[in-house]
Design a protein around this motif. Sequence first.
Motif, PDB file in Angstrom:
ATOM      1  N   ALA A 161      -5.584   3.081 -62.787  1.00  0.00           N
ATOM      2  CA  ALA A 161      -6.094   2.313 -61.640  1.00  0.00           C
ATOM      3  C   ALA A 161      -7.613   2.169 -61.741  1.00  0.00           C
ATOM      4  O   ALA A 161      -8.166   1.102 -61.458  1.00  0.00           O
ATOM      5  CB  ALA A 161      -5.704   2.999 -60.333  1.00  0.00           C
ATOM      6  N   ALA A 162      -8.281   3.239 -62.181  1.00  0.00           N
ATOM      7  CA  ALA A 162      -9.745   3.181 -62.309  1.00  0.00           C
ATOM      8  C   ALA A 162     -10.150   2.202 -63.418  1.00  0.00           C
ATOM      9  O   ALA A 162     -11.085   1.413 -63.244  1.00  0.00           O
ATOM     10  CB  ALA A 162     -10.299   4.582 -62.597  1.00  0.00           C
ATOM     11  N   ALA A 187      -0.916   4.937 -57.461  1.00  0.00           N
ATOM     12  CA  ALA A 187      -2.382   4.997 -57.588  1.00  0.00           C
ATOM     13  C   ALA A 187      -2.994   3.612 -57.366  1.00  0.00           C
ATOM     14  O   ALA A 187      -4.042   3.485 -56.725  1.00  0.00           O
ATOM     15  CB  ALA A 187      -2.769   5.546 -58.962  1.00  0.00           C
ATOM     16  N   ALA A 188      -2.336   2.570 -57.888  1.00  0.00           N
ATOM     17  CA  ALA A 188      -2.869   1.206 -57.730  1.00  0.00           C
ATOM     18  C   ALA A 188      -2.863   0.797 -56.259  1.00  0.00           C
ATOM     19  O   ALA A 188      -3.816   0.178 -55.767  1.00  0.00           O
ATOM     20  CB  ALA A 188      -2.045   0.227 -58.560  1.00  0.00           C
ATOM     21  N   LEU A 189      -1.799   1.173 -55.546  1.00  0.00           N
ATOM     22  CA  LEU A 189      -1.735   0.847 -54.113  1.00  0.00           C
ATOM     23  C   LEU A 189      -2.804   1.641 -53.346  1.00  0.00           C
ATOM     24  O   LEU A 189      -3.491   1.088 -52.483  1.00  0.00           O
ATOM     25  CB  LEU A 189      -0.333   1.131 -53.561  1.00  0.00           C
ATOM     26  CG  LEU A 189       0.746   0.145 -54.044  1.00  0.00           C
ATOM     27  CD1 LEU A 189       2.142   0.703 -53.816  1.00  0.00           C
ATOM     28  CD2 LEU A 189       0.601  -1.216 -53.348  1.00  0.00           C
ATOM     29  N   ALA A 190      -2.957   2.918 -53.709  1.00  0.00           N
ATOM     30  CA  ALA A 190      -3.995   3.725 -53.046  1.00  0.00           C
ATOM     31  C   ALA A 190      -5.377   3.173 -53.364  1.00  0.00           C
ATOM     32  O   ALA A 190      -6.309   3.283 -52.563  1.00  0.00           O
ATOM     33  CB  ALA A 190      -3.891   5.187 -53.495  1.00  0.00           C
ATOM     34  N   GLY A 191      -5.516   2.550 -54.543  1.00  0.00           N
ATOM     35  CA  GLY A 191      -6.806   2.009 -54.975  1.00  0.00           C
ATOM     36  C   GLY A 191      -7.097   0.635 -54.421  1.00  0.00           C
ATOM     37  O   GLY A 191      -8.124   0.047 -54.775  1.00  0.00           O
ATOM     38  N   GLY A 192      -6.217   0.095 -53.590  1.00  0.00           N
ATOM     39  CA  GLY A 192      -6.534  -1.158 -52.903  1.00  0.00           C
ATOM     40  C   GLY A 192      -5.596  -2.318 -53.173  1.00  0.00           C
ATOM     41  O   GLY A 192      -5.726  -3.377 -52.543  1.00  0.00           O
ATOM     42  N   PRO A 260      -5.500 -16.032 -64.566  1.00  0.00           N
ATOM     43  CA  PRO A 260      -6.744 -16.252 -65.303  1.00  0.00           C
ATOM     44  C   PRO A 260      -7.777 -15.204 -64.880  1.00  0.00           C
ATOM     45  O   PRO A 260      -7.949 -14.944 -63.682  1.00  0.00           O
ATOM     46  CB  PRO A 260      -7.157 -17.670 -64.869  1.00  0.00           C
ATOM     47  CG  PRO A 260      -5.854 -18.335 -64.513  1.00  0.00           C
ATOM     48  CD  PRO A 260      -5.032 -17.258 -63.875  1.00  0.00           C
ATOM     49  N   GLY A 261      -8.414 -14.586 -65.858  1.00  0.00           N
ATOM     50  CA  GLY A 261      -9.400 -13.543 -65.547  1.00  0.00           C
ATOM     51  C   GLY A 261      -8.774 -12.205 -65.171  1.00  0.00           C
ATOM     52  O   GLY A 261      -9.490 -11.292 -64.756  1.00  0.00           O
ATOM     53  N   GLY A 262      -7.454 -12.100 -65.321  1.00  0.00           N
ATOM     54  CA  GLY A 262      -6.754 -10.863 -64.959  1.00  0.00           C
ATOM     55  C   GLY A 262      -6.960  -9.762 -65.994  1.00  0.00           C
ATOM     56  O   GLY A 262      -7.650  -9.950 -66.999  1.00  0.00           O
ATOM     57  N   VAL A 263      -6.369  -8.608 -65.719  1.00  0.00           N
ATOM     58  CA  VAL A 263      -6.541  -7.467 -66.631  1.00  0.00           C
ATOM     59  C   VAL A 263      -5.170  -6.883 -66.985  1.00  0.00           C
ATOM     60  O   VAL A 263      -4.272  -6.844 -66.136  1.00  0.00           O
ATOM     61  CB  VAL A 263      -7.482  -6.389 -66.030  1.00  0.00           C
ATOM     62  CG1 VAL A 263      -7.032  -5.939 -64.656  1.00  0.00           C
ATOM     63  CG2 VAL A 263      -7.620  -5.183 -66.950  1.00  0.00           C
ATOM     64  N   ILE A 264      -5.037  -6.488 -68.239  1.00  0.00           N
ATOM     65  CA  ILE A 264      -3.831  -5.777 -68.674  1.00  0.00           C
ATOM     66  C   ILE A 264      -4.247  -4.369 -69.060  1.00  0.00           C
ATOM     67  O   ILE A 264      -5.182  -4.187 -69.845  1.00  0.00           O
ATOM     68  CB  ILE A 264      -3.167  -6.506 -69.856  1.00  0.00           C
ATOM     69  CG1 ILE A 264      -2.613  -7.843 -69.336  1.00  0.00           C
ATOM     70  CG2 ILE A 264      -2.065  -5.655 -70.492  1.00  0.00           C
ATOM     71  CD1 ILE A 264      -1.978  -8.713 -70.377  1.00  0.00           C
ATOM     72  N   VAL A 265      -3.583  -3.386 -68.455  1.00  0.00           N
ATOM     73  CA  VAL A 265      -3.902  -1.995 -68.757  1.00  0.00           C
ATOM     74  C   VAL A 265      -2.734  -1.406 -69.543  1.00  0.00           C
ATOM     75  O   VAL A 265      -1.608  -1.328 -69.041  1.00  0.00           O
ATOM     76  CB  VAL A 265      -4.145  -1.179 -67.466  1.00  0.00           C
ATOM     77  CG1 VAL A 265      -4.608   0.236 -67.824  1.00  0.00           C
ATOM     78  CG2 VAL A 265      -5.159  -1.869 -66.563  1.00  0.00           C
ATOM     79  N   VAL A 291      -5.709   3.461 -71.886  1.00  0.00           N
ATOM     80  CA  VAL A 291      -5.774   4.726 -71.145  1.00  0.00           C
ATOM     81  C   VAL A 291      -5.323   5.849 -72.062  1.00  0.00           C
ATOM     82  O   VAL A 291      -4.272   5.736 -72.696  1.00  0.00           O
ATOM     83  CB  VAL A 291      -4.816   4.665 -69.921  1.00  0.00           C
ATOM     84  CG1 VAL A 291      -4.586   6.046 -69.346  1.00  0.00           C
ATOM     85  CG2 VAL A 291      -5.362   3.729 -68.856  1.00  0.00           C
ATOM     86  N   PHE A 292      -6.116   6.908 -72.168  1.00  0.00           N
ATOM     87  CA  PHE A 292      -5.610   8.110 -72.834  1.00  0.00           C
ATOM     88  C   PHE A 292      -5.805   9.283 -71.890  1.00  0.00           C
ATOM     89  O   PHE A 292      -6.923   9.753 -71.668  1.00  0.00           O
ATOM     90  CB  PHE A 292      -6.303   8.354 -74.176  1.00  0.00           C
ATOM     91  CG  PHE A 292      -5.638   9.451 -74.955  1.00  0.00           C
ATOM     92  CD1 PHE A 292      -4.293   9.365 -75.293  1.00  0.00           C
ATOM     93  CD2 PHE A 292      -6.330  10.589 -75.326  1.00  0.00           C
ATOM     94  CE1 PHE A 292      -3.648  10.389 -75.991  1.00  0.00           C
ATOM     95  CE2 PHE A 292      -5.700  11.615 -76.022  1.00  0.00           C
ATOM     96  CZ  PHE A 292      -4.361  11.511 -76.357  1.00  0.00           C
ATOM     97  N   ARG A 293      -4.703   9.697 -71.319  1.00  0.00           N
ATOM     98  CA  ARG A 293      -4.710  10.781 -70.325  1.00  0.00           C
ATOM     99  C   ARG A 293      -5.692  10.442 -69.196  1.00  0.00           C
ATOM    100  O   ARG A 293      -5.521   9.441 -68.520  1.00  0.00           O
ATOM    101  CB  ARG A 293      -5.032  12.124 -70.990  1.00  0.00           C
ATOM    102  CG  ARG A 293      -3.978  12.484 -72.047  1.00  0.00           C
ATOM    103  CD  ARG A 293      -4.376  13.668 -72.883  1.00  0.00           C
ATOM    104  NE  ARG A 293      -3.366  14.023 -73.858  1.00  0.00           N
ATOM    105  CZ  ARG A 293      -3.605  14.667 -74.987  1.00  0.00           C
ATOM    106  NH1 ARG A 293      -4.838  15.050 -75.291  1.00  0.00           N
ATOM    107  NH2 ARG A 293      -2.638  14.957 -75.814  1.00  0.00           N
ATOM    108  N   TYR A 294      -6.771  11.237 -69.017  1.00  0.00           N
ATOM    109  CA  TYR A 294      -7.644  11.039 -67.846  1.00  0.00           C
ATOM    110  C   TYR A 294      -8.921  11.825 -68.053  1.00  0.00           C
ATOM    111  O   TYR A 294      -8.967  12.814 -68.791  1.00  0.00           O
ATOM    112  CB  TYR A 294      -6.951  11.557 -66.563  1.00  0.00           C
ATOM    113  CG  TYR A 294      -6.110  12.747 -66.894  1.00  0.00           C
ATOM    114  CD1 TYR A 294      -6.689  13.983 -67.152  1.00  0.00           C
ATOM    115  CD2 TYR A 294      -4.741  12.618 -67.075  1.00  0.00           C
ATOM    116  CE1 TYR A 294      -5.932  15.054 -67.565  1.00  0.00           C
ATOM    117  CE2 TYR A 294      -3.975  13.696 -67.499  1.00  0.00           C
ATOM    118  CZ  TYR A 294      -4.580  14.909 -67.740  1.00  0.00           C
ATOM    119  OH  TYR A 294      -3.838  15.967 -68.179  1.00  0.00           O
ATOM    120  N   ALA A 295      -9.955  11.354 -67.413  1.00  0.00           N
ATOM    121  CA  ALA A 295     -11.214  12.110 -67.351  1.00  0.00           C
ATOM    122  C   ALA A 295     -11.737  11.968 -65.933  1.00  0.00           C
ATOM    123  O   ALA A 295     -11.769  10.857 -65.379  1.00  0.00           O
ATOM    124  CB  ALA A 295     -12.227  11.548 -68.355  1.00  0.00           C
TER     125      ALA A 295
END
Length: 348
Positions: A161-162, A187-192, A260-265, A291-295
């Motif tokens: 999400a970040a 997480a995406a919903l919590a992120g807005g 257009p201008g979207g993001v793929i994670v 994404v590799f795990r988290y920081a």
Amino acid sequence: MALQRALVLERQHELTIRDIDLPADTGPGQVKIRIHTVGVCGSDVHYYTHGKIGPFVVNKPMVLGHEAAGTVIEVGEGVTHLKVGDRVCMEPGIPDPNSRASRLGLYNIDPAVTFWATPPIHGVLTPEVVHPANYTFKLPDNVSFAEGAMVEPFAVGMQAAAKAKIAPGDTAVVLGAGPIGTMVAIAALAGGCARAIVADLAQPKLNIAAQYQGVIPVNIREQDLAEEVSRLTDSWGADVIFECSGASKAWETIMGLACPGGVIVAVGLPVNPVGFDVSTASTKEIRIETVFRYAHQYDRSIALLGSGRVDLKPLISETFAFEDSIKAYDRAVEARPTDVKLQICFEG
Ligand code: NAD
Ligand code: ZN
């Protein structure tokens, strides 16, 4: 070192519960934790069934488990933010603090990182572990050990999400409603995000994800996902696509889902390299993130759980006693579509 009871993966297909020599002394900057709950993760199960993941091969007996919560029972010299009796969960990956990656804040991709239950590092399906205090996080009183053990996979969702840089009101698509996809959607919903269109082939998984407000389930056996996304976004496309299935096939049509201008994670890790539709990606100027795990995601994950805005309890399908942990792993191998997260508990 001291002999401790543990769930040991002796080699591919062979698990035992037995005594094994593990670190036992609490050094400076470390804490000793009595383990309470440990989640069963897809990677642990993969080591059991395949004996390896990519370059990581189980060449000698290894204790499994990396999604853990417990209680601090000993505090090493110099530790000030934790005390005996604190309920905690732990980040399983320990980087070299002086590495270039760590100094850049990218400690999760430090090549020298050691990670629980990634060969040759032992995991934590054992009653007590010693861990750096800096990677040990206090749980609020209203967050249970079971939820504490969910912080590890949830942190992957938080990292995704970040990386997406969600704007309030975005529409997300999540491919795959396994534990990771479902936690990414949460997480995406919590992120807005205003809504998360979650796609899978397994209806029971979709039913579990659909309990969360904002999730729109799409069974791709019955519905055309591209048509659904187009219908729901007025032909514009979704702002964020999270690939969480790990299926190569998902990449064949993914570019068509983004606006257009979207993001793929990319969260899912396909076994083999996948085709990449550069032309569609370029004509829409799609941003690609990995994404590799988290920081730096544990504090935020725990804060969301503590706030009550995120509830991961509905994802815990069944809890096994430590003595039954081989049963828990065999149940995970069965891959029942109604199971999201199985956990192993050391205390009644
Ligand atoms: P999982 O196997 O439990 O879930 C995958 C889900 O995807 C299943 O429900 C399956 O039915 C569904 N699926 C399969 N093909 C699909 C398709 N074409 N479209 C939509 N859905 C489809 O796995 P998981 O534990 O949830 O992990 C998901 C992926 O994330 C795996 O590839 C895993 O290796 C990866 N992962 C990555 C990280 C990271 O740091 N990047 C961390 C943990 C897990
Ligand atoms: Zn995990």
